[in-house]
Design a protein around this motif. Sequence first.
Motif, mmCIF file in Angstrom:
data_model
loop_
_atom_site.group_PDB
_atom_site.id
_atom_site.type_symbol
_atom_site.label_atom_id
_atom_site.label_comp_id
_atom_site.label_asym_id
_atom_site.label_seq_id
_atom_site.Cartn_x
_atom_site.Cartn_y
_atom_site.Cartn_z
ATOM 1 N N ARG A 51 48.602 34.377 37.038
ATOM 2 C CA ARG A 51 47.309 33.847 36.586
ATOM 3 C C ARG A 51 46.175 34.788 37.024
ATOM 4 O O ARG A 51 45.274 35.091 36.241
ATOM 5 N N MET A 52 46.231 35.267 38.267
ATOM 6 C CA MET A 52 45.219 36.190 38.767
ATOM 7 C C MET A 52 45.164 37.444 37.893
ATOM 8 O O MET A 52 44.087 37.882 37.483
ATOM 9 N N ARG A 94 46.249 37.896 34.806
ATOM 10 C CA ARG A 94 45.797 37.588 33.436
ATOM 11 C C ARG A 94 44.300 37.312 33.394
ATOM 12 O O ARG A 94 43.630 37.675 32.428
ATOM 13 N N ASP A 95 43.772 36.685 34.440
ATOM 14 C CA ASP A 95 42.325 36.459 34.512
ATOM 15 C C ASP A 95 41.577 37.772 34.680
ATOM 16 O O ASP A 95 40.509 37.972 34.103
ATOM 17 N N PRO A 146 42.043 40.018 30.891
ATOM 18 C CA PRO A 146 42.256 39.059 29.792
ATOM 19 C C PRO A 146 42.715 39.702 28.486
ATOM 20 O O PRO A 146 43.378 39.056 27.679
ATOM 21 N N HIS A 199 39.278 37.789 41.474
ATOM 22 C CA HIS A 199 40.146 36.843 40.768
ATOM 23 C C HIS A 199 41.202 36.222 41.671
ATOM 24 O O HIS A 199 42.180 35.659 41.178
#
Length: 96
Positions: free
Chosen positions: A14-15, A17-18, A21, A87
Amino acid sequence: MPETLHPTLSGAARMLRDAYPGGMPDTAYFAVLALLYDHFSDRNLAELMAAVTGKDAAVVLNDIYACASSEPAPSAIAAARTLLARHGLQAVCAED
């Protein structure tokens, strides 16, 4: 996120991908590998980066070995650290 990604890696995925993006650019890929290398086992790092980049885990594992023997420029690693810190890098690295 692929179903095969171990749940303990989901926060790191998630980190990443954030932070990226639009997908991780090739210019950041080796710097991120070098930055995360000390915080994950080789297998887990390969699995994580494969899930985030769409590359085959075996290819990522070879890239990890190449990166460990010849690190990217310190400025590239510092840039990746700065971006990932915004992030949640510290929280992800604390999980290991």
